[in-house]
Design a protein around this motif. Structure first.
Motif, PDB file in Angstrom:
ATOM      1  N   GLY A  33    -111.925   2.640  92.880  1.00  0.00           N
ATOM      2  CA  GLY A  33    -112.684   3.784  93.671  1.00  0.00           C
ATOM      3  C   GLY A  33    -113.408   4.561  92.785  1.00  0.00           C
ATOM      4  O   GLY A  33    -112.993   4.724  91.803  1.00  0.00           O
ATOM      5  N   MET A  34    -114.694   5.099  93.148  1.00  0.00           N
ATOM      6  CA  MET A  34    -115.524   5.730  92.505  1.00  0.00           C
ATOM      7  C   MET A  34    -115.870   6.646  93.180  1.00  0.00           C
ATOM      8  O   MET A  34    -116.550   6.836  94.144  1.00  0.00           O
ATOM      9  CB  MET A  34    -116.387   5.058  91.551  1.00  0.00           C
ATOM     10  N   GLY A  35    -115.549   7.977  92.944  1.00  0.00           N
ATOM     11  CA  GLY A  35    -115.591   9.218  93.765  1.00  0.00           C
ATOM     12  C   GLY A  35    -117.274   9.699  93.792  1.00  0.00           C
ATOM     13  O   GLY A  35    -117.961   9.355  92.934  1.00  0.00           O
ATOM     14  N   ILE A  38    -119.895   7.129  95.015  1.00  0.00           N
ATOM     15  CA  ILE A  38    -120.400   5.762  94.121  1.00  0.00           C
ATOM     16  C   ILE A  38    -119.900   4.866  94.608  1.00  0.00           C
ATOM     17  O   ILE A  38    -120.583   3.810  94.962  1.00  0.00           O
ATOM     18  CB  ILE A  38    -119.970   6.050  92.680  1.00  0.00           C
ATOM     19  N   SER A  57    -114.106   5.305  97.762  1.00  0.00           N
ATOM     20  CA  SER A  57    -113.307   6.606  97.188  1.00  0.00           C
ATOM     21  C   SER A  57    -113.588   7.664  98.304  1.00  0.00           C
ATOM     22  O   SER A  57    -114.662   7.919  98.908  1.00  0.00           O
ATOM     23  CB  SER A  57    -113.907   7.252  95.958  1.00  0.00           C
ATOM     24  N   VAL A  59    -113.134  10.898  97.647  1.00  0.00           N
ATOM     25  CA  VAL A  59    -113.199  12.322  96.727  1.00  0.00           C
ATOM     26  C   VAL A  59    -114.649  12.619  97.464  1.00  0.00           C
ATOM     27  O   VAL A  59    -115.708  12.027  97.289  1.00  0.00           O
ATOM     28  CB  VAL A  59    -113.481  12.052  95.406  1.00  0.00           C
ATOM     29  N   MET A 101    -107.369  11.113  95.081  1.00  0.00           N
ATOM     30  CA  MET A 101    -106.750  11.829  93.970  1.00  0.00           C
ATOM     31  C   MET A 101    -105.666  12.752  94.446  1.00  0.00           C
ATOM     32  O   MET A 101    -106.031  13.477  95.256  1.00  0.00           O
ATOM     33  CB  MET A 101    -107.958  12.439  93.310  1.00  0.00           C
ATOM     34  N   ILE A 146    -101.562   5.058  90.881  1.00  0.00           N
ATOM     35  CA  ILE A 146    -102.473   4.539  89.304  1.00  0.00           C
ATOM     36  C   ILE A 146    -101.605   5.322  88.318  1.00  0.00           C
ATOM     37  O   ILE A 146    -101.409   6.562  88.584  1.00  0.00           O
ATOM     38  CB  ILE A 146    -103.678   5.145  89.778  1.00  0.00           C
ATOM     39  N   GLU A 174    -104.237   2.275  84.407  1.00  0.00           N
ATOM     40  CA  GLU A 174    -105.395   2.629  83.950  1.00  0.00           C
ATOM     41  C   GLU A 174    -105.315   2.944  82.056  1.00  0.00           C
ATOM     42  O   GLU A 174    -104.763   3.950  82.077  1.00  0.00           O
ATOM     43  CB  GLU A 174    -106.143   3.810  84.516  1.00  0.00           C
ATOM     44  N   GLY A 179    -113.378   4.526  82.778  1.00  0.00           N
ATOM     45  CA  GLY A 179    -114.551   5.741  83.205  1.00  0.00           C
ATOM     46  C   GLY A 179    -113.876   6.613  84.191  1.00  0.00           C
ATOM     47  O   GLY A 179    -112.926   6.410  84.850  1.00  0.00           O
ATOM     48  N   GLN A 245    -108.491  -4.429  87.781  1.00  0.00           N
ATOM     49  CA  GLN A 245    -109.400  -3.374  88.546  1.00  0.00           C
ATOM     50  C   GLN A 245    -110.747  -2.894  87.668  1.00  0.00           C
ATOM     51  O   GLN A 245    -110.399  -2.622  86.403  1.00  0.00           O
ATOM     52  CB  GLN A 245    -108.654  -2.251  88.856  1.00  0.00           C
ATOM     53  N   THR A 248    -117.154   0.068  86.030  1.00  0.00           N
ATOM     54  CA  THR A 248    -118.268   0.309  85.502  1.00  0.00           C
ATOM     55  C   THR A 248    -119.034  -0.928  86.101  1.00  0.00           C
ATOM     56  O   THR A 248    -120.466  -0.820  86.372  1.00  0.00           O
ATOM     57  CB  THR A 248    -118.130   0.164  83.903  1.00  0.00           C
ATOM     58  N   TYR A 266    -126.886   3.912  83.531  1.00  0.00           N
ATOM     59  CA  TYR A 266    -126.073   3.027  82.792  1.00  0.00           C
ATOM     60  C   TYR A 266    -126.813   1.818  82.021  1.00  0.00           C
ATOM     61  O   TYR A 266    -126.143   1.506  80.835  1.00  0.00           O
ATOM     62  CB  TYR A 266    -125.460   2.096  84.155  1.00  0.00           C
ATOM     63  N   ALA A 341    -118.596   7.086  83.362  1.00  0.00           N
ATOM     64  CA  ALA A 341    -118.712   5.489  83.020  1.00  0.00           C
ATOM     65  C   ALA A 341    -117.548   4.993  82.061  1.00  0.00           C
ATOM     66  O   ALA A 341    -116.976   5.812  81.267  1.00  0.00           O
ATOM     67  CB  ALA A 341    -120.126   5.380  82.337  1.00  0.00           C
TER      68      ALA A 341
HETATM   69  C1  LIG Z   1    -118.353   6.595  88.200  1.00  0.00           C
HETATM   70  C2  LIG Z   1    -116.934   6.383  88.148  1.00  0.00           C
HETATM   71  C3  LIG Z   1    -116.343   7.469  89.010  1.00  0.00           C
HETATM   72  C4  LIG Z   1    -114.815   6.971  89.100  1.00  0.00           C
HETATM   73  N1  LIG Z   1    -114.301   7.829  90.032  1.00  0.00           N
HETATM   74  C5  LIG Z   1    -112.658   7.707  90.239  1.00  0.00           C
HETATM   75  C6  LIG Z   1    -111.900   8.367  91.225  1.00  0.00           C
HETATM   76  O1  LIG Z   1    -112.680   9.004  92.044  1.00  0.00           O
HETATM   77  N2  LIG Z   1    -110.892   8.266  91.411  1.00  0.00           N
HETATM   78  C7  LIG Z   1    -110.159   7.324  90.506  1.00  0.00           C
HETATM   79  O2  LIG Z   1    -109.049   7.018  90.629  1.00  0.00           O
HETATM   80  N3  LIG Z   1    -110.743   6.538  89.658  1.00  0.00           N
HETATM   81  C8  LIG Z   1    -112.199   6.703  89.528  1.00  0.00           C
HETATM   82  N4  LIG Z   1    -112.913   6.159  88.559  1.00  0.00           N
HETATM   83  C9  LIG Z   1    -112.046   5.017  87.860  1.00  0.00           C
HETATM   84  C10 LIG Z   1    -112.233   3.497  88.141  1.00  0.00           C
HETATM   85  O3  LIG Z   1    -111.640   3.490  89.660  1.00  0.00           O
HETATM   86  C11 LIG Z   1    -111.777   2.396  87.472  1.00  0.00           C
HETATM   87  O4  LIG Z   1    -110.132   2.739  87.383  1.00  0.00           O
HETATM   88  C12 LIG Z   1    -112.221   2.525  86.311  1.00  0.00           C
HETATM   89  O5  LIG Z   1    -113.622   2.626  86.097  1.00  0.00           O
HETATM   90  C13 LIG Z   1    -111.824   1.065  85.016  1.00  0.00           C
HETATM   91  O6  LIG Z   1    -112.592   1.316  84.006  1.00  0.00           O
HETATM   92  P1  LIG Z   1    -113.979   0.297  83.925  1.00  0.00           P
HETATM   93  O7  LIG Z   1    -115.212   1.445  84.400  1.00  0.00           O
HETATM   94  O8  LIG Z   1    -114.106   0.347  82.253  1.00  0.00           O
HETATM   95  O9  LIG Z   1    -113.876  -0.832  84.505  1.00  0.00           O
HETATM   96  C14 LIG Z   1    -114.252   6.338  88.327  1.00  0.00           C
HETATM   97  C15 LIG Z   1    -114.888   5.386  87.314  1.00  0.00           C
HETATM   98  C16 LIG Z   1    -116.282   5.413  87.428  1.00  0.00           C
HETATM   99  C17 LIG Z   1    -117.227   4.721  86.319  1.00  0.00           C
END
Ligand SMILES: Cc1cc2nc3c(=O)[nH]c(=O)nc-3n(C[C@H](O)[C@H](O)[C@H](O)COP(=O)(O)O)c2cc1C
Length: 382
Positions: A33-35, A38, A57, A59, A101, A146, A174, A179, A245, A248, A266, A341
């Motif tokens: 999930g990317m808040g 994204i 996400s 958020v 979150m 998480i 994690e 990121g 999971q 990026t 990126y 990232a």
């Molecule tokens: C742009 C971005 C936004 C993210 N936002 C959240 C978020 O809102 N909540 C969360 O639990 N993790 C968030 N993450 C973490 C990702 O869910 C994921 O666990 C993490 O990116 C994994 O690492 P990687 O990017 O190296 O693959 C975010 C990561 C990125 C890159």
């Protein structure tokens, strides 16, 4: 099981399913999930259609609602519900999760909204979700915390067991290379070799074993943070993880819900541009260095808090509003915001379709799994 034929070798290696609660994804892959816009229904449904777990996400998901500024709480709830229903429509057979979150001011309300709208799982981080089982009770929604340490899952597991008689349906671990906001101290992040994801997942697998024994079912452990290619995926599956999971890699897809400029940041990122920042919510985070981040370090902005989004944020001392910065980034205004990232973002060199990305990842995984001394079993850890 999914069969992928490793290119060039002719070997067929079976890739295990990922079973989380009542839901089975064909592939052991979760899109993180990317808040702040994204990962919405566009990305999550594309991922779910390919047989992996797509995650929306929650958020600040209401940022595009017309009444977001005046009526933020309702706008977020309404938008979350709409995004889940849309993802479900676009991927009727897929597994759809929602990331929330704990630090969100309306965390409980957002989880309850996800459950009511029929999310298959809620994946919850940025704090200890000690009361989560009560929010998913009597539903088919799986509860997935998480964590970044074995200690955290021990605490959560103990509380869920004694208070709710509930065993986590899976756990995302994690590591320090992820990121976004990170569950490590600045000191640990300066020495990531002291907090290796490979070591933490093994400790977490040990920590959940008593729960697995007591409840008579596996607690799938999902590794996250810095996982970039199929060799990485196979390495964690060989260690006994049920899945991985990734965040990026999914940003650099056509289907990712961020603006083109965000994705271009990126592509442009070099290794030396990736930095650990001190987020206004007090936690460290990993982001791509830019002029905005440089500016707010020396010239903090005056904040008029419009959102009241995160519990740990104190607008009187925060150097900028993180909600505004991330909304700007999602919309492509990177001069007024920044992109989170993972540590491997500098390796991203093209934008591809989710289909092509997952196909390539699974072919690589299949090839590397062939070298695994004891290949992982279907839907279970060894
Ligand atoms: C742009 C971005 C936004 C993210 N936002 C959240 C978020 O809102 N909540 C969360 O639990 N993790 C968030 N993450 C973490 C990702 O869910 C994921 O666990 C993490 O990116 C994994 O690492 P990687 O990017 O190296 O693959 C975010 C990561 C990125 C890159």
């Amino acid at each position: 099981m999914s069969e992928y034929v490793a290119k060039g070798s002719g070997d067929t290696v079976e890739i295990p399913n990922l079973v989380i609660g009542k839901h089975t994804a064909r592939l052991p892959l979760v899109q993180g999930g990317m808040g702040v816009g994204i990962s919405l229904s566009g990305l999550a449904s594309a991922v779910a259609r390919e047989g992996a777990v797509g995650v929306i996400s929650a958020v600040e998901i209401g940022m595009s609602e017309p009444d977001y500024r005046e009526n933020k709480r309702e706008a977020n709830v309404r938008a979350l519900r709409a995004e889940i229903l849309r993802a479900r429509e676009l991927a009727p057979e897929g597994v759809i999760g929602v990331n929330v979150m704990v630090a969100l001011n309306n965390y409980e309300e957002m989880v309850s909204t996800a459950v009511a709208a029929g999310a298959d799982l809620v994946i919850v981080g940025a704090g200890l979700p000690l009361g989560l089982p009560a929010l998913v009770a009597d539903s088919d929604t799986a509860a997935v915390p998480i964590v970044s340490s074995a200690k955290a899952i021990q605490l959560i597991g103990k509380r869920w067991d004694t208070r709710f008689r509930y065993c986590p349906d899976a756990v995302v671990v994690e590591g320090p290379l992820a990121g976004g906001h990170l569950g490590f101290s600045f000191e640990e992040l300066q020495h990531p070799e002291t907090v290796r994801l490979e070591d933490i997942v093994v400790e977490v697998m040990e920590a959940v074993r008593p729960l697995e024994d007591k409840y008579g079912r596996p607690v799938p452990v999902i590794a996250a943070g810095g996982i970039y290619d199929g060799a990485d995926i196979a390495r964690f599956l060989c260690l006994g993880c049920a899945g991985v999971q990734m965040g990026t890699r999914f940003v650099a897809t056509f289907e990712c819900d961020a603006a083109e400029e965000f994705k271009q940041a990126y592509l442009r990122a070099r290794a030396e541009d990736v930095e650990i920042i001190r987020s206004p919510v007090g936690m460290p985070g990993r982001a791509i260095h830019n002029q905005f981040l440089e500016r707010v370090q020396t010239q903090p902005e005056k904040i008029k808090c419009r959102y009241n989004c995160l519990r740990p944020c104190d607008p009187r001392t925060a150097p900028y509003c993180i909600a505004d910065a991330l909304i700007n980034a999602k919309l492509g205004r990177l001069d007024q915001g920044f992109a989170f990232a993972g540590a491997n973002v500098y390796r991203v060199d093209r934008i591809v379709s989710v289909h092509d990305l997952i196909t390539q990842l699974m072919e690589e995984t299949s090839r590397h799994l062939a070298q695994c001394p004891s290949p992982p079993e279907h839907g279970h850890r060894q």
